[in-house]
Every structure is written in structure tokens, then in C-alpha cells.
Design a protein around this motif. Structure first.
Motif: not given
Length: 574
Positions: A79-103
């Protein structure tokens, strides 16, 4: 190893799909997905198929408030938070590893109030909306002929397609676009067909990795006061209807509803007096200030401050480039664009009295008498300016703004800066309404992911007062993207009305940039910005001019000291 190669390797390690993002213009990366605030976003839209055991983070959002669910089809949704319009990063962390996407967050659908008035907490107003049934697509400039036609045909699966070139016809163009310019390509607009939703089509276009599709974007349309960065600055008295004024060439119309002619309860300011006078040999000669606004009418230049010899042929960006680009350029409403041009380059009231003005009409009158500016027209206007003036002699003034950013505009301004242009934008007049960021000025905020921080000058408005001699105008938006200020309240340019708003502060800064640019001060070995050359060596060499102009303008010897307030240029120090 580039960003997306690294993401793909991490995705394989985490059992996640690879990212879809591309950066057609370096520093102007596309998002991995679009979604509206409040909507459920399938994580596969971000290239994420499984998140079991992973922690999800979005900057500024407490992790415990993020809602992740599984739908009836077994797909995981965020569920996308009620943020102002624009670019945010979504980061997933698991077992010490991270991956980032841009929304890219889009405003919620109509009916979701986003901001509450600080002056009347019982009132709220809607976020600026995007057109729900149209998508604009900036295509790769390399696409021509049959290849372009084939690509346009594939876009028709989503609806009716119209296409235009962003350049003037060859017979009229002043300059040839260098390779890689986002302004050298085709802009397609899709009128979505039945059953097509905005988000689905945007995300489908992002998933195309052929390189043909550079920037798919929603189209936003803003009205005054937001579109022209105008609000009433506190208690005021509307100016009386215009009467004949002895000694001037014409008459201004009577003010309309939403007028920007204000008579605030404070003394008027003469910009030239409060900013100081630059040296006589610094007049901005050789520099052109493109004013992307409501057009230009000599009849509204009451004292003839901009003679025809210093005004390039005005252009009309309200329609595709062609024969109509040179007609319908007259100002309307109450002459907003004309007054902005005067403050930038007028002979008596302007900061750069020897600079050339290039008026470009990007805002049209609406049925209710207000002005409306679409992101498509602004993009056209930026490209027309770059098509008309060498970038290293160009200052772009955008006394307009809206809350929804457009990736293609970021790319065009980014590319303009890399070629040496200086970009100035009004910071916004939402100081009484929660300070939502206004674009394009907010592109000066810290970069997010693959979308870099632009070097543009984002202008706040100040007025006399306070222990430092200046204080913020109450209506002026505040935020981490504002980096310079100028007087913008009760400005007196010898007209029957006074002018207030960041729209009128911005051209004072644009004029100061023209002084520096026109005199070549940014290239003088003794100037302080040369110390920046090592620090910015990672940037393209062509961007040095924009960086150095800004550095010179804001060097300590050339600004007024105002603790807690963005620096204001002091022209007497030039």
C-alpha cells in the motif's frame, strides 16, 4: 558496473526480478514503477516477485506503518504511503543484503485531501491532479522514418496517439540539436482507450527495455495561483481598476479574481534600490533570458523598458512546433509574463538591462479567467529555448510550478545545465498551506536514486524586516530545495500596481545570472568558483558553466548576510 547491472546481480542473489529503470539522459533515470498514493502496488511492478523474510523501507516512512498484503491471486502488494508526488526509493533488506527500487508517487484520485490550510485548519484543498486518461511519451531522438512509425503503431494498443516533434521546422530553427538532446526527439500523447488505466499503461511503458521509450509521464495541468506561483501575501487591499496614467504608453486592465496585483500593508520596494546597482559594464549583454510564462505584450510594458531590439521574436509553446509557434504569443490575464520579463531585463526596473529577453508562452487562459500551464507545454517551451539560443548564453526563467514532477522536464533541464544553461525557478507560494514542494524548483532538492539534484536556482521570496534586515515572505514556500532568495513582496516597477510572489523574485535572480553570464565572469581565473573545478570534476565539463555561475552568484562577497535565510544577491558587489 552500472546501477542496473548491480541491481540485477543482487536480484538473482535475493531471488528477486531485475529492475526496469533506464537513464536515457545521464542523471535523469526513469523510475521502476508509478503508483498513486493510497493504492496497492503489486511488488512485481518494481521487479520484486518475492519478499518473504525481507524488511521494506521507504525514507521518511516508519517501517511499522508500511502495509504489505497478499491479494487473491497470491501476489504481494504494498500500500503506497500518502506521500507528496515525486520520486522515492523502496529498499528491501534480507539476510544482510539490500536491493533498492525507485517509485514515482502520483497524487491520489480526486476526493483525497492532501494538505490542510495553516491559516484555517478547518479547510483542506485537493492535491494537484494528473490527467487520468492521457500519457505523454518522450521517444528516443534516434527514432526516425519507418522505425518511428513502427514504434508509434505499438503505442496505439493503449489508445489514440498523436505525435509531434519538439523542434522547430528546419527552415526556422536557429540551432541544430546536439546528439543526445531529449529535445531532438518525438513527443507522443496517448489518449487512453476503454479499459486502460493510467498506472497500468505507465508501468507497461516502463517495462519496455528496447531503448525506444525514453520518458513516459503523466500530464499534469495547474491553474493559478499554483501555476503562476501566486497567492495573496497576507492582508491586502485589491488594487483599484486601472485608470489612464500620464506619461505611460498604455493601460493595464482592471484586476481580475485571483489577481497578482496586490497592495500589501507594507511599503513598496524598488528592486534596483534594494539589490544595489551593478557596475556599468555589467549589463548582461550577450546573455538571453528565456521567460517561460504567459507570453509578452509590448502594450503592457508601460514605460517601454524592453525595446524590440532586446526582445527576440516571442514563441508559442501551447501547440506543436510549426508555423503557429510564431503567432498567438501575446500576453493575457494581467500581463504576468510581461512583468516577469521586465524585472529580469527591463531598462529601468530590470536587473540585467542589456540582456535579451526571449518570451515563450507556456500558459493559456482558462474559461474562469485564470491561467493554466500543462507539463507538455512547459517541456515544449524548454526545448524551444534550447533550439533558439546557445545553451552557454541562456538563462531559463520559470516563474511557474506545480506539485507533480515530470521526468521528461527533469531530463530536459538536466541536459540544458550540462550544456551550460542556467535554470531559475520560482520556489512556490504555499507557505500558508503546508509548504508542499513545487516543481521544477524542487528538482534542486537532494537527488533520489538515479535522478540527480539539479543545479538550478530555486528562489524564495523575502521582504525587509527582522534582525538581519530581511525575513521570509509569509506566503513563500520553505523547503530543503530552496537555495537563493530575492525580494518578492510589494515590488514597484513604476506601474499602478505592486507585485508579490516568488514569480517576481525569480526574475531578479535570473537577471543576476545574466549579469555573470554576459560578462563572462564565470570564466575569469580570479573568481572563486575555480576552486569548485576539482570538486565537480566528475560532472560533464559542459556543466561547469552552470555550476560556476551559481557559485559566483552566491559567493560570500556577493550576497547579503541573512542567518537562516537563503542568500540574496547583492548586485553592488559585482
Amino acid at each position: 558496473m552500472n546501477k542496473h547491472t548491480l541491481i540485477s546481480l543482487l536480484a538473482l542473489t535475493l531471488g528477486l526480478a531485475s529492475a526496469t529503470g533506464l537513464s536515457p539522459v545521464p542523471g535523469s533515470g526513469r523510475p521502476d514503477a508509478f503508483a498513486r498514493a493510497g493504492d496497492r502496488l503489486p511488488l512485481r511492478s518494481l521487479g520484486l516477485d518475492t519478499v518473504t523474510g525481507a524488511q521494506i523501507q521507504i525514507p521518511g516512512v516508519p517501517p511499522r506503518t508500511l502495509k504489505v498484503t497478499v491479494n487473491a491471486a497470491g501476489r504481494t502488494e504494498l500500500t503506497v504511503p500518502d506521500l507528496p508526488p515525486g520520486r522515492v526509493t523502496v529498499t528491501l533488506t534480507r539476510a544482510g543484503q539490500r536491493i533498492t527500487r525507485e517509485l514515482d508517487v502520483l497524487p491520489p484520485t480526486t476526493g483525497h485531501p492532501a494538505f490542510r490550510s495553516l491559516t484555517n485548519p478547518g479547510l483542506s484543498f485537493e492535491r494537484e491532479q494528473v490527467l487520468p486518461d492521457q500519457v505523454q511519451v518522450l521517444l528516443n531522438p534516434a527514432l526516425t522514418g519507418a522505425a518511428l512509425n513502427r514504434r508509434l503503431e505499438t503505442l496505439r494498443r493503449y489508445g489514440t496517439v498523436t505525435a509531434e516533434t519538439l523542434r522547430l521546422p528546419t527552415t526556422n530553427a536557429r540551432l541544430a540539436p546536439p546528439t543526445g538532446s531529449p529535445c531532438g526527439g518525438t513527443l507522443a500523447v496517448i489518449q487512453l482507450g476503454s479499459g486502460q488505466t493510467l498506472e497500468e499503461v505507465l508501468n507497461a511503458l516502463l517495462a519496455d527495455n528496447s531503448g525506444d521509450i525514453w520518458y513516459p509521464d503523466p500530464i499534469s495541468s495547474t491553474k493559478t495561483p499554483a501555476a503562476l506561483a501566486q497567492v495573496r501575501p497576507g492582508p491586502f487591499q485589491s488594487a483599484p481598476p486601472q485608470q489612464a496614467v500620464p506619461g505611460v504608453r498604455g493601460n493595464l486592465p482592471a484586476p481580475q479574481t485571483g489577481s497578482f496585483y496586490y497592495q500589501p500593508n507594507r511599503s513598496p520596494l524598488r528592486p534596483g534600490r534594494v539589490l544595489g546597482a551593478a557596475r556599468r559594464d555589467l549589463g548582461g549583454a550577450g546573455s538571453t533570458i528565456a521567460v517561460l510564462d504567459t507570453g509578452f505584450s509590448a502594450a503592457l510594458d508601460l514605460h517601454g523598458e524592453l525595446p524590440s531590439s532586446r526582445v527576440m521574436t516571442p514563441l508559442n509553446a501551447l501547440q506543436p512546433a510549426g508555423a503557429g509557434t510564431f503567432s498567438g504569443t501575446g500576453d493575457f490575464w494581467e500581463g504576468h509574463g510581461t512583468q516577469v520579463a521586465i524585472l529580469a531585463a527591463g531598462g529601468q526596473s530590470g536587473v540585467a538591462p542589456q540582456a535579451t529577453a526571449l518570451p515563450i508562452k507556456v500558459c493559456a487562459p482558462d474559461l474562469d479567467g485564470r491561467a493554466v500551464c500543462t507539463t507538455r507545454s512547459v517541456l515544449r517551451g524548454v526545448c524551444l529555448a534550447l533550439d533558439s539560443v546557445p545553451a552557454n548564453r541562456l538563462v531559463l526563467n520559470l516563474s511557474l510550478g506545480g506539485s507533480v514532477p515530470t521526468n521528461a522536464i527533469h531530463a530536459a533541464l538536466n541536459w540544458a545545465e550540462q550544456q551550460g544553461a542556467v535554470v531559475v525557478a520560482a520556489g512556490g507560494n504555499q507557505g500558508l498551506n503546508g509548504h508542499p514542494p513545487e516543481y521544477p524548483a524542487a528538482f534542486a532538492r537532494p537527488g533520489v536514486g538515479s535522478q540527480r539534484q539539479l543545479n538550478l536556482l530555486a528562489v524564495a521570496s523575502v521582504r525587509p524586516g527582522g534582525p538581519a534586515g530581511w525575513t521570509y515572505s509569509g506566503f513563500s514556500t520553505r523547503g530543503n530545495y530552496l537555495n537563493v532568495s530575492a525580494p518578492g513582496e510589494a515590488l514597484n516597477i513604476g506601474h499602478p500596481y505592486l507585485y508579490s510572489g516568488t514569480s517576481f523574485a525569480a526574475p531578479l535572480v535570473a537577471g543576476a545570472a545574466a549579469l555573470v553570464q554576459g560578462a563572462g565572469l564565470n570564466l575569469t581565473p580570479a573568481t572563486p568558483q575555480n576552486a569548485l573545478r576539482t570538486a565537480v570534476s566528475a560532472q560533464a565539463a559542459s556543466a561547469l558553466q552552470a555550476v560556476s555561475v551559481k557559485a559566483f552568484m552566491l559567493s560570500p562577497a556577493r550576497v547579503r548576510s541573512m542567518p537562516g535565510i537563503e542568500p540574496t544577491p547583492d548586485l553592488s558587489k559585482y
